[in-house]
Design a protein around this motif. Structure first.
Motif, PDB file in Angstrom:
ATOM      1  N   MET A   1      37.388  -7.027 -20.229  1.00 54.25           N
ATOM      2  CA  MET A   1      36.162  -7.277 -19.475  1.00 54.25           C
ATOM      3  C   MET A   1      35.317  -8.327 -20.181  1.00 54.25           C
ATOM      4  SD  MET A   1      35.426  -5.828 -16.662  1.00 54.25           S
ATOM      5  CE  MET A   1      35.731  -4.112 -16.425  1.00 54.25           C
ATOM      6  N   THR A   2      35.200  -8.166 -21.507  1.00 54.73           N
ATOM      7  CA  THR A   2      34.413  -9.113 -22.284  1.00 54.73           C
ATOM      8  C   THR A   2      34.990 -10.527 -22.180  1.00 54.73           C
ATOM      9  OG1 THR A   2      33.986  -7.309 -23.811  1.00 54.73           O
ATOM     10  CG2 THR A   2      33.437  -9.529 -24.571  1.00 54.73           C
ATOM     11  N   SER A   3      36.331 -10.622 -22.254  1.00 57.01           N
ATOM     12  CA  SER A   3      36.921 -11.949 -22.217  1.00 57.01           C
ATOM     13  C   SER A   3      36.782 -12.575 -20.835  1.00 57.01           C
ATOM     14  CB  SER A   3      38.385 -11.895 -22.653  1.00 57.01           C
ATOM     15  OG  SER A   3      39.159 -11.240 -21.695  1.00 57.01           O
ATOM     16  N   LEU A   4      36.887 -11.755 -19.791  1.00 54.01           N
ATOM     17  CA  LEU A   4      36.724 -12.292 -18.439  1.00 54.01           C
ATOM     18  C   LEU A   4      35.287 -12.734 -18.192  1.00 54.01           C
ATOM     19  CD1 LEU A   4      38.934  -9.906 -16.267  1.00 54.01           C
ATOM     20  CD2 LEU A   4      39.376 -12.283 -16.869  1.00 54.01           C
ATOM     21  N   ALA A   5      34.340 -12.037 -18.831  1.00 58.91           N
ATOM     22  CA  ALA A   5      32.933 -12.420 -18.678  1.00 58.91           C
ATOM     23  C   ALA A   5      32.696 -13.819 -19.238  1.00 58.91           C
ATOM     24  CB  ALA A   5      32.033 -11.404 -19.377  1.00 58.91           C
ATOM     25  N   VAL A   6      33.368 -14.135 -20.332  1.00 64.42           N
ATOM     26  CA  VAL A   6      33.219 -15.466 -20.919  1.00 64.42           C
ATOM     27  C   VAL A   6      33.693 -16.528 -19.935  1.00 64.42           C
ATOM     28  CG1 VAL A   6      33.943 -16.991 -22.791  1.00 64.42           C
ATOM     29  CG2 VAL A   6      33.471 -14.580 -23.254  1.00 64.42           C
ATOM     30  N   LEU A   7      34.776 -16.221 -19.226  1.00 69.94           N
ATOM     31  CA  LEU A   7      35.331 -17.175 -18.264  1.00 69.94           C
ATOM     32  C   LEU A   7      34.599 -17.156 -16.928  1.00 69.94           C
ATOM     33  CD1 LEU A   7      39.184 -16.768 -18.573  1.00 69.94           C
ATOM     34  CD2 LEU A   7      37.886 -18.834 -18.968  1.00 69.94           C
ATOM     35  N   GLY A   8      33.699 -16.194 -16.751  1.00 71.21           N
ATOM     36  CA  GLY A   8      33.029 -16.071 -15.467  1.00 71.21           C
ATOM     37  C   GLY A   8      33.960 -15.571 -14.386  1.00 71.21           C
ATOM     38  N   LEU A   9      34.964 -14.806 -14.765  1.00 65.88           N
ATOM     39  CA  LEU A   9      35.932 -14.321 -13.785  1.00 65.88           C
ATOM     40  C   LEU A   9      35.910 -12.794 -13.689  1.00 65.88           C
ATOM     41  CD1 LEU A   9      39.059 -16.595 -14.393  1.00 65.88           C
ATOM     42  CD2 LEU A   9      37.460 -16.665 -12.494  1.00 65.88           C
ATOM     43  N   LEU A  10      34.751 -12.204 -13.920  1.00 68.69           N
ATOM     44  CA  LEU A  10      34.654 -10.754 -13.774  1.00 68.69           C
ATOM     45  C   LEU A  10      34.974 -10.368 -12.341  1.00 68.69           C
ATOM     46  CD1 LEU A  10      31.382  -9.852 -15.712  1.00 68.69           C
ATOM     47  CD2 LEU A  10      33.692  -9.090 -16.238  1.00 68.69           C
ATOM     48  N   PRO A  11      35.648  -9.218 -12.147  1.00 67.60           N
ATOM     49  CA  PRO A  11      35.894  -8.783 -10.767  1.00 67.60           C
ATOM     50  C   PRO A  11      34.567  -8.557 -10.026  1.00 67.60           C
ATOM     51  CG  PRO A  11      36.610  -7.132 -12.377  1.00 67.60           C
ATOM     52  CD  PRO A  11      36.249  -8.349 -13.139  1.00 67.60           C
TER      53      PRO A  11
END
Lengths: 556, 332
Positions: A48-58
């Motif tokens: 979740m943390t890594s996806l937040a960095v990419l702006g790709l959170l579900p």
């Protein structure tokens, strides 16, 4: 030292329900050229943390508070949690490179490798197709893919998992990003390939001078690649420090548990199991060969048959746990399937010696006789997410084999199923629920219960831990050991994880290219391997203390 | 690729022959023949028919010959390009059909075009904007379209078409254009007359394609490769249209042949209800009167269309999915 990434008090919650926090108050910095490992079990919030960095959170989740500071080349200092979508598209793939977990599913199967690897170039530099393909070939060359000009014209289904992961890395570094995020990049790969991919990742990172956020559940892998380690549990950071000191002297209980859960390679001097295991074989495999015919066609022509097993001979003792190791493609799964009569053999014999009754020849058994045999020999599959029918309750799943084999009916069958479920340390009230209600570890327990519910003597486990976290894995291993003693089971365990094998098995068979290259008792074979192939496998296993025993020296 | 095409054409020809035989057999199957049907029709009209006259007809058209001989002579002339002579219309079959086939083709392919041109984008939109107003409306209208029989839908549309838009009911041309040369106004008039039949034929198919596209899209949208494509910097819209859409199109494309079949088999009923001068009414008449040359030719044309549809679907699949390409190539 300037930070490429600086996460301050990041909190992620369910969208519209800020009280449900998935990740709370994460602080994390990454400098240029530095690798930071984010370690934790699945569900701990690391992905979740890594996806937040990419702006790709579900879309079901949202950043509640905090800041993700990123030093952008194009736009200067940015807070990624606030950047509008349009600008985020300019960062992704160009300054932020991502390597995903399962290369097989992270590539589209119907688009060419070159097109997909070159996607960032098309997107960010508006390069035309021939230029993209040429550059993609160059990138594939850099990550060690042979004949890159041909490879770019191929499709992902023609590649192996390891090659695809290399291609994924090539895509991530296509635009020389400032930050590489790798989310469990080696979890789907076997040990030797894992070692290669890890080395490759470190090399390319050094070449492009990027910072790297490395997400993993495997502490040993983290030890191999990272400068610093952050440990997450239930959405919170519980420990942070340099990799060396954290793994040597874990302070938080959870980290200690994680460190303890890492299966250790066998060490010399370990108490040898009692040698009294008599010569009472349960399974004899003699000169077995399996050939798969080439794909036949409607024109009647056939491609070259492929030999997957050649002259395999193995004897397995009653009550023992026998490990079957080798890289993917070595034929270990085929052998296991042949033992269960699921694959027709072209030569040789497989014999099963039940505790009561006569020896049975499995090769060439008719379907009806095979069904009876399956009451004595069962299988536990690799992926508990795929091996349980999502539309059946646990009760239906467990009762079905009992009824199918005519062992019991109705209430009796249900009682039997419940008893086995409880033996596998699952609550009895799980019976009425569906598989999706359970975690991976719980599902694997259910799958084990399903295999054992018909009281088999032999159980074949095909990579039963590879889909599980380290700590879950440790608990399932303990369960298997316990069940073996209680139910007098013989277990054939397929695994590419040598550490697991060494701690669990009495005997180990090492396979390469469809042949047995080494067969021996478990502690010895790891301490003093005779075959070079075995030695290479052992060397590739990531260790918690890579500083003392450099793992990669003998690997290549 | 060419090899594959060649193989496919080869098997199509074989099936075409088998089919022609079955067709011929089936049309002959009901008791009696064209001569009896003719006699019955005359008698119903109040005329007196002598057995000699009936026998005369039977001999003229060769209906007294054994079944196989009749079949061979029919298929032989079809192979030389002569579709035979329609008993009923007293004209060569090719004349009867050449007036009507173009309209049938226009309506069928028009309907097919509507099915895909509306079905695919609407399916994608419904999947991406799940539970939006458009999604719900598409679902609702789609179920109505699927559940309503075509002839009923035709009647309903004729009623509302006339009431609201002043579209004339039935036929393909307004009375004032009959026999006039083709002018722009006449073409427009012709096209507006096509709207209702095309809608009637296309609605059920469109609804089915929206459902298929939506559900496969929903599956594909959650795949890791979509996220991973977005991680390269592709904007949402482009990522969706480039990656999952192509995969989701595979089941759609694979069933083009069936869709064409259902459109074509639905066409006669719509033609009859809307009294269009297409092949529909003629087809029905020819079957009732056991007008073998005409009925057989029409069925063969329908079958040929289905074969072409399947071929198109195979070629598109070939272009769309490299895995199919490879399996075909390795099968050589």
């Amino acid at each position: 030292m300037t930070h490429v990434l600086n996460i301050k008090d990041l909190t992620i919650s369910l969208a519209g329900r800020p009280e449900f926090q998935l990740v709370s108050d994460i602080n994390l910095t990454i400098a240029r050229g530095e690798t930071v490992a984010l370690v934790g079990e699945s569900g701990s919030g690391k992905s979740m943390t890594s996806l937040a960095v990419l702006g790709l959170l579900p879309p079901s989740t949202a950043i509640k508070s905090g800041e993700i500071a990123f030093a952008s080349e194009q736009f200067g200092q940015l807070d990624l949690s606030q950047v509008p979508a349009r600008r985020m598209n300019k960062l992704r793939g160009r300054e932020l490179g991502m390597v995903f977990q399962e290369p097989m599913s992270a590539f589209s199967m119907v688009h060419k490798i070159g097109e997909q690897v070159g996607e960032p170039l098309t997107q960010h530099f508006r390069m035309k197709k021939p230029a993209v393909m040429a550059k993609a070939a160059e990138l594939l060359d850099q990550v060690g893919i042979r004949e890159p000009e041909i490879a770019v014209e191929r499709y992902p289904f023609e590649f192996s998992g390891g090659m695809l992961q290399r291609a994924m890395i090539a895509r991530a570094i296509a635009c020389s990003p400032k930050l590489i995020i790798a989310d469990e990049p080696t979890t789907a790969l076997d040990v030797t390939i894992q070692a290669q991919v890890l080395r490759l990742l470190s090399q390319v990172q050094e070449r492009v001078g990027a910072g790297m956020l490395f997400v993993t559940h495997d502490l040993a892998v983290a030890a191999q690649v990272s400068d610093r380690v952050l440990v997450m549990q239930n959405g919170r950071l519980v420990e942070a420090g340099t990799t060396r000191s954290t793994l040597r002297n874990p302070r938080h209980d959870y980290t200690k548990a994680l460190v303890a859960a890492v299966p250790h390679m066998a060490v010399p001097g370990r108490v040898a199991r009692d040698e009294t295991t008599s010569h009472d074989p349960i399974l004899t495999v003699r000169d077995v060969e399996v050939k798969y015919p080439g794909a036949s066609s409607f024109t009647g022509k056939k491609a070259f048959p492929k030999r997957v097993l050649s002259n395999v001979s193995v004897t397995m003792q009653r009550g023992s746990i026998m490990g079957l190791v080798g890289e993917s493609g070595s034929g270990k799964t085929t052998l296991a399937r042949a033992v269960l009569g699921l694959v027709p053999t072209t030569k040789g014999e497989i014999e099963f010696h039940p505790s009561q009754g006569e020896t049975q020849t499995i090769t060439g058994l008719r379907p009806r006789a095979l069904k009876q045999y399956w009451c004595k020999a069962q299988m536990v599959f690799q992926n508990p997410y795929a091996s349980l029918n999502p539309w059946q309750t646990i009760e239906e799943t467990l009762v079905e084999p009992i009824v199918q084999h005519g062992l019991a009916r109705g209430a009796q069958a249900r009682d039997r199923a419940r008893a086995m479920l409880e033996k596998c340390e699952m609550p009895g009230d799980a019976m009425g629920r569906f598989p999706h209600a359970f975690s991976g570890g719980q599902r694997q327990r259910i799958a084990i219960a399903r295999a054992l519910v018909v009281a088999p003597e032999l159980v074949v486990c095909d990579e039963p831990f590879s889909a599980l976290d380290v700590s879950t894995q440790a608990r399932i291993i303990a369960l298997l050991k316990q069940l073996r003693a209680e139910l007098d089971l013989s277990i054939l365990l397929i695994s590419h994880d040598l550490a697991v094998t060494s701690s669990l098995c009495d005997e180990v068979v090492v396979m390469e290219h469809g042949k047995v290259v080494e067969h021996g008792r478990s502690p010895e074979i790891f301490v003093s391997p005779k075959a070079r192939y075995t030695a290479n496998l052992i060397a590739a296993v990531p260790r918690l203390n890579p500083y003392e025993t450099p793992a990669s020296e003998t690997a290549n | 690729m060419l090899f594959f095409l060649y193989k496919r054409l080869q098997s199509a020809v074989v099936v075409l022959f088998a089919f022609s035989f079955v067709v011929f057999y089936l049309v002959q199957l009901p008791p009696g023949d064209y001569a009896d049907a003719w006699a019955a029709a005359r008698a119903a009209a109040g005329d007196r028919v002598t057995p000699d006259e009936v026998e005369n007809i039977r001999q003229t058209y060769g209906l007294d010959r054994p079944f196989l001989v009749q079949y061979v002579s029919w298929i032989g002339s079809v192979l030389t390009g002569d579709l035979g002579y329609s008993f009923e219309f007293q004209k060569p079959v090719s004349h009867v059909l050449s007036e009507r086939l173009p309209l049938t083709l226009a309506i069928s392919f028009g309907a097919l075009f509507v099915v895909y041109a509306v079905g695919i984008p609407l399916g994608i939109y419904s999947a991406v904007r799940r539970q939006s107003v458009v999604d719900y409306s598409a679902t609702f209208i789609g179920y109505i379209g699927l559940a309503t029989p075509n002839f009923l839908l035709a009647l309903i549309l004729v009623y509302f078409g006339q009431r609201w838009f002043g579209l004339s009911a039935g036929g393909v041309l307004s009375p004032e254009f009959l026999g006039e040369p083709w002018t722009t106004a006449k073409v427009v008039d012709f096209l507006t007359h096509l709207i209702i039949p095309v809608l009637v034929l296309g609605t059920a198919g469109t609804a089915a394609q929206v459902r298929t596209m939506r559900s496969t899209m929903l599956d594909e949208l959650n795949r890791p490769y979509v996220t991973s494509a977005r991680a390269t910097g592709l904007p949402m819209r482009r990522a969706v249209l480039k990656y999952p859409t192509r995969v989701a199109l595979i089941p759609i494309v694979a069933t083009i042949g069936w869709e064409l079949t259902s459109v074509i088999s639905g066409a006669p009923i719509v033609g009859i209800v809307l009294s269009l001068p297409d092949m529909g009414p003629v087809f029905l008449q020819s079957l009732v009167n056991q007008d073998m040359p005409l009925a057989g030719s029409i069925l063969l044309i329908y079958y040929l269309l289905v074969v072409i549809g399947t071929l198109i679907s195979d070629l598109l699949l070939f272009a769309l999915d490299p895995r199919i390409r490879q399996s075909v190539e390795s099968a050589r």
